[in-house]
Design an enzyme around this catalytic site. Sequence first.
Site, mmCIF file in Angstrom:
data_model
loop_
_atom_site.group_PDB
_atom_site.id
_atom_site.type_symbol
_atom_site.label_atom_id
_atom_site.label_comp_id
_atom_site.label_asym_id
_atom_site.label_seq_id
_atom_site.Cartn_x
_atom_site.Cartn_y
_atom_site.Cartn_z
ATOM 1 N N GLY A 7 -128.428 36.084 -49.277
ATOM 2 C CA GLY A 7 -128.365 34.912 -48.392
ATOM 3 C C GLY A 7 -127.383 35.110 -47.257
ATOM 4 N N GLY A 8 -127.117 36.365 -46.902
ATOM 5 C CA GLY A 8 -126.110 36.666 -45.876
ATOM 6 C C GLY A 8 -126.499 36.239 -44.476
ATOM 7 N N GLY A 10 -127.696 33.243 -43.918
ATOM 8 C CA GLY A 10 -127.587 31.781 -43.905
ATOM 9 C C GLY A 10 -126.234 31.329 -43.384
ATOM 10 N N PHE A 11 -125.988 30.035 -43.518
ATOM 11 C CA PHE A 11 -124.763 29.451 -42.953
ATOM 12 C C PHE A 11 -123.499 30.032 -43.612
ATOM 13 C CE2 PHE A 11 -121.963 25.535 -43.561
ATOM 14 C CZ PHE A 11 -121.213 25.774 -42.417
ATOM 15 N N THR A 133 -122.414 24.700 -56.154
ATOM 16 C CA THR A 133 -122.058 23.486 -55.427
ATOM 17 C C THR A 133 -121.417 22.453 -56.352
ATOM 18 O OG1 THR A 133 -123.097 21.555 -54.406
ATOM 19 C CG2 THR A 133 -124.494 22.858 -55.793
ATOM 20 N N GLU A 135 -122.372 19.536 -56.312
ATOM 21 C CA GLU A 135 -123.424 18.545 -56.589
ATOM 22 C C GLU A 135 -123.943 18.650 -58.020
ATOM 23 O OE1 GLU A 135 -126.235 17.839 -53.469
ATOM 24 O OE2 GLU A 135 -124.906 18.658 -51.944
ATOM 25 N N LYS A 162 -129.661 24.238 -58.941
ATOM 26 C CA LYS A 162 -128.383 24.964 -58.899
ATOM 27 C C LYS A 162 -127.706 24.908 -60.269
ATOM 28 C CE LYS A 162 -126.564 26.746 -55.927
ATOM 29 N NZ LYS A 162 -126.648 28.131 -55.421
HETATM 30 N N1 LIG Z 1 -123.835 24.281 -47.497
HETATM 31 C C1 LIG Z 1 -122.980 23.748 -48.362
HETATM 32 O O1 LIG Z 1 -122.308 22.758 -48.049
HETATM 33 C C2 LIG Z 1 -122.797 24.349 -49.727
HETATM 34 C C3 LIG Z 1 -121.753 23.900 -50.527
HETATM 35 C C4 LIG Z 1 -121.543 24.500 -51.778
HETATM 36 C C5 LIG Z 1 -122.365 25.528 -52.196
HETATM 37 N N2 LIG Z 1 -123.392 25.936 -51.407
HETATM 38 C C6 LIG Z 1 -124.235 27.059 -51.888
HETATM 39 O O2 LIG Z 1 -123.931 28.176 -51.068
HETATM 40 C C7 LIG Z 1 -125.080 28.982 -50.896
HETATM 41 C C8 LIG Z 1 -125.355 29.166 -49.418
HETATM 42 O O3 LIG Z 1 -125.557 27.885 -48.812
HETATM 43 P P1 LIG Z 1 -125.904 27.785 -47.264
HETATM 44 O O4 LIG Z 1 -125.568 26.403 -46.848
HETATM 45 O O5 LIG Z 1 -125.342 28.920 -46.530
HETATM 46 O O6 LIG Z 1 -127.499 27.939 -47.320
HETATM 47 P P2 LIG Z 1 -128.515 28.284 -46.161
HETATM 48 O O7 LIG Z 1 -129.740 27.476 -46.470
HETATM 49 O O8 LIG Z 1 -127.880 28.150 -44.825
HETATM 50 O O9 LIG Z 1 -128.831 29.835 -46.358
HETATM 51 C C9 LIG Z 1 -129.540 30.338 -47.447
HETATM 52 C C10 LIG Z 1 -129.932 31.778 -47.140
HETATM 53 O O10 LIG Z 1 -130.631 32.283 -48.298
HETATM 54 C C11 LIG Z 1 -131.788 32.963 -47.858
HETATM 55 N N3 LIG Z 1 -132.802 32.897 -48.912
HETATM 56 C C12 LIG Z 1 -133.464 31.783 -49.333
HETATM 57 N N4 LIG Z 1 -134.349 32.118 -50.283
HETATM 58 C C13 LIG Z 1 -134.222 33.456 -50.483
HETATM 59 C C14 LIG Z 1 -134.853 34.375 -51.351
HETATM 60 N N5 LIG Z 1 -135.798 33.984 -52.213
HETATM 61 N N6 LIG Z 1 -134.490 35.671 -51.298
HETATM 62 C C15 LIG Z 1 -133.534 36.081 -50.424
HETATM 63 N N7 LIG Z 1 -132.913 35.250 -49.571
HETATM 64 C C16 LIG Z 1 -133.254 33.946 -49.603
HETATM 65 C C17 LIG Z 1 -132.213 32.242 -46.592
HETATM 66 O O11 LIG Z 1 -133.065 33.060 -45.799
HETATM 67 C C18 LIG Z 1 -130.888 31.927 -45.949
HETATM 68 O O12 LIG Z 1 -130.460 32.980 -45.116
HETATM 69 C C19 LIG Z 1 -126.200 28.290 -51.657
HETATM 70 O O13 LIG Z 1 -126.313 28.876 -52.924
HETATM 71 C C20 LIG Z 1 -125.719 26.844 -51.784
HETATM 72 O O14 LIG Z 1 -126.250 26.247 -52.944
HETATM 73 C C21 LIG Z 1 -123.633 25.370 -50.177
#
Ligand SMILES: NC(=O)c1ccc[n+]([C@@H]2O[C@H](COP(=O)([O-])OP(=O)(O)OC[C@H]3O[C@@H](n4cnc5c(N)ncnc54)[C@H](O)[C@@H]3O)[C@@H](O)[C@H]2O)c1
Length: 350
Positions: A7-8, A10-11, A133, A135, A162
């Site tokens: 997920g590198g 992503g955000f 998370t 949540e 999750k």
């Molecule tokens: N955003 C938040 O506030 C928050 C808070 C706590 C924990 N998290 C956790 O942190 C992690 C990242 O969150 P984020 O906000 O960056 O998410 P995001 O949605 O911005 O990014 C997720 C990334 O995962 C990739 N991805 C999705 N499905 C995939 C698959 N099957 N195989 C390979 N890659 C895949 C996507 O292409 C994307 O680049 C998640 O596990 C989320 O549950 C997020």
Amino acid sequence: MRIFVTGGAGFIGSAVCRHLIGDLGHEVVVIDKLTYAANLASLAPVSDSPLYKFAKVDICDAPAVAALFDRHAPDAIIHLAAESHVDRSISGPGVFLQTNVIGTFTLLEAVRAYLAGAGKAKSDSFRMIHVSTDEVYGSLGDEGLFTEETPYDPSSPYSASKAASDHLAKAWQRTYGVPVIVSNCSNNYGPYHFPEKLIPLMILTALEGRPLPVYGDGANVRDWLYVEDHARALALILGRGRPGETYNIGGRNERKNLHVVQRICEAMDRLHPDGAPHERLITFVADRPGHDRRYAIDAAKLETELGWRAQETFETGLEKTVAWFLENEAWWRPLRQGVYGGQRLGLIQA
Ligand SMILES: NC(=O)c1ccc[n+]([C@@H]2O[C@H](COP(=O)([O-])OP(=O)(O)OC[C@H]3O[C@@H](n4cnc5c(N)ncnc54)[C@H](O)[C@@H]3O)[C@@H](O)[C@H]2O)c1
């Protein structure tokens, strides 16, 4: 170290990669399927580095994942790949179960097989951080904080998926000795945030002079953490956290959603006075089904055991975030026009 970051693109994952490569000098292999939420432009600050590699792979694809372990022989994995948006999980939960549960299972099995064939030194030093998370803990009343001992009680398809993946991670640690550490973090915000989430959505909608939709009465409370503080916490946990342990991550920044939107409007008034006062755009809309009332993290274990502290307050982090979105239209404009235009998601049709 050579670190896999799922997920590198992503955000949070991209912030982790920018920190691991740019600040700490680690080698990183990004593993990402490139869903709608991914954006390779978020990796541009490090993608020219010789320390950076990218593999377009679905974490549910066991042979492809195994091949990556064979090819790169990593020292650690930080697992962030997930479907992450609660509203989308209400509209279409299936992909959340597939990626968050089956994908995590696939990775755990890949790590188990990889370590079974690795030498003792590698097995002893290898770490997997399973990023989760707050949540999963469900909703709090007016008082109290989530600790690492709070029982799981998820409300949405997202948080249930999750929670399931966290249980798998802990079971693989206890049963097979896979050296997993689970982290449970509060709501993140900051630069490169996909504009379907509250803070970037409100910034861009205010910039367009359109109504700012606040769910329900706006009194739902979230605990906000600047994304770079999360990235620093994960690097610290990777280096010094103990396998089998859980660490809560949070910035002690509880805010009502309405308060967050009002602070964004104030920052917009200062940084982009056209259209001020932006607060006149606030409108209340139908609440999210199953909307948890309050989340709040007790991060004392991470602070006392590993010495972590958030560097940003909500006020400093929010100011930086609003300024970043105002200065980086080239990053968000294609997303806003082509991927997600701001329409309401996650309402259940009668
Ligand atoms: N955003 C938040 O506030 C928050 C808070 C706590 C924990 N998290 C956790 O942190 C992690 C990242 O969150 P984020 O906000 O960056 O998410 P995001 O949605 O911005 O990014 C997720 C990334 O995962 C990739 N991805 C999705 N499905 C995939 C698959 N099957 N195989 C390979 N890659 C895949 C996507 O292409 C994307 O680049 C998640 O596990 C989320 O549950 C997020």
